[in-house]
Design an enzyme around this catalytic site. Structure first.
Site, PDB file in Angstrom:
ATOM      1  CG  HIS A 243      40.349  56.646  41.616  1.00 38.61           C
ATOM      2  ND1 HIS A 243      39.721  57.816  41.965  1.00 38.61           N
ATOM      3  CD2 HIS A 243      39.593  56.096  40.630  1.00 38.61           C
ATOM      4  CE1 HIS A 243      38.628  57.968  41.228  1.00 38.61           C
ATOM      5  NE2 HIS A 243      38.529  56.941  40.411  1.00 38.61           N
TER       6      HIS A 243
HETATM    7  C1  BDR Z   1      38.130  53.489  43.905  1.00 44.90           C
HETATM    8  O1  BDR Z   1      37.094  52.588  43.518  1.00 44.90           O
HETATM    9  C2  BDR Z   1      37.555  51.717  42.531  1.00 44.90           C
HETATM   10  O2  BDR Z   1      36.630  51.662  41.493  1.00 44.90           O
HETATM   11  C3  BDR Z   1      38.913  52.195  42.100  1.00 44.90           C
HETATM   12  O3  BDR Z   1      39.754  51.092  41.819  1.00 44.90           O
HETATM   13  C4  BDR Z   1      39.413  52.983  43.282  1.00 44.90           C
HETATM   14  O4  BDR Z   1      40.087  52.163  44.216  1.00 44.90           O
HETATM   15  C5  BDR Z   1      37.726  54.891  43.512  1.00 44.90           C
HETATM   16  O5  BDR Z   1      36.530  55.255  44.137  1.00 44.90           O
END
Ligand code: BDR
Ligand code: CA
Length: 313
Positions: A243
């Site tokens: 992400h």
């Molecule tokens: C986001 O949530 C976190 O768990 C990850 O680091 C990312 O920023 C994805 O939904």
């Protein structure tokens, strides 16, 4: 062109870690003024520690790391150990950091940095809940006009939610903070789950990290090995979605991404859909656009960039 000055606001998290590594590996394009830790994936004490572990892994111990808010503005903290493990950085075995936290609060660092630089020259890059950023805007409204842009990972439209059926984790944890940011008038680039769920670390891509045969290459491969178990089980996907590195990749190679300039609002009232990013993707209202909502990524280009840059560390 001079590198773009940024503050990374983060809750590491394996994918946050890779985002930080990509930024630190790219000094021609990105000048990391500081890293501000926030509570999110794991409690603040761990995110502030993990951010320093990552700086040391990269050999960039000169970057100041500040601890920020330990809970959302008006809700109890929700964490994601079920995804990231107990430490937030489960996977590789990395030493505890030797570098100390920088003195002062992350929120004050954000305020002071924006005041110290020419207006329009500092970009904020939130990779976690937006508590630190919104707190800075509440404490010092004069800084809002000085922000060049916000490029954040958060939200979803077509993919809807990952922490609830309706909401993405970063926005869900602190919807009130997100609402403040999206109403700030600052240009926001949103990199939602719609995009990051296409940035999957397949076996082939992870082998490329490992093949770097460096401390960083092995650590990243082990982080994604850990992180992917959750997503493979949940989505049946080929690997872990990276992400947060999409944010730093966007700063380096924006042409890898495309999206729409649209209106995005945050649900802060309904418990059922709390934290939903209500994105007017189809432009069915006349609400003015406040965000560039990214819809597509060139995933092969993204992984080629990431692997090439990680090789520099
Ligand atoms: C986001 O949530 C976190 O768990 C990850 O680091 C990312 O920023 C994805 O939904
Ligand atoms: Ca994150």
């Amino acid at each position: 062109m001079a590198p773009r000055k940024i503050i990374i606001d983060t809750d590491p998290g394996q994918d946050d870690a890779v985002a930080i590594l990509l930024a630190l590996a790219s000094p021609e394009e990105i000048d990391v003024l500081g890293i501000t830790a926030v509570a999110g994936n794991v409690p603040l004490e761990l995110t502030a520690k993990n951010a320093r572990i990552v700086c040391e892994l990269a050999g960039h111990t000169h970057v100041p790391v500040y601890a920020g808010c330990d809970r959302p503005l008006n809700r109890p903290l929700v964490t994601a150990e079920h995804v990231h493990g107990k430490t937030g950085l489960d996977g590789p075995v990395l030493p505890d950091p030797e570098m100390p936290l920088a003195d002062g609060h992350a929120v004050d660092f954000i305020i002071d940095t924006l005041r110290a630089h020419e207006p329009g020259t500092v970009t904020l890059c939130p990779l976690g809940p937006l508590t630190n950023i919104a707190s800075a805007f509440q404490k010092a409204p004069d800084i809002v006009d000085r922000v060049q842009e916000i490029v954040l990972m958060g939200g979803a439209y077509f993919e809807v939610g990952n922490i609830t059926p309706a909401a993405e984790f970063n926005i869900y944890v602190d919807p009130v903070a997100a609402d403040i940011v999206f109403k700030s008038g600052i240009h926001v680039v949103v990199i939602p789950l719609d995009v990051t769920h296409d940035a999957l670390v397949t076996k082939h891509r992870n082998d490329a990290f490992r093949a770097l045969d460096s401390k960083v290459g092995h650590a990243v491969a082990e982080m994604t090995d850990f992180f992917e178990r959750f997503d493979i089980e949940k989505y049946g996907s080929e690997g872990a979605p990276l992400h947060d590195p999409c944010v730093t990749a966007y700063l380096i190679r924006p042409e890898l991404f495309s999206g729409r300039h649209i209106n995005v609002q945050i649900e802060t009232q309904s418990e059922l859909t709390m934290g939903m990013t209500v994105a007017d993707w189809w432009r069915v209202t006349d609400h003015p656009p406040n965000a560039m909502f990214i819809g597509e990524i060139d995933a092969d280009g993204f992984f080629a960039l990431l692997t090439e840059r990680l090789a520099r560390l």
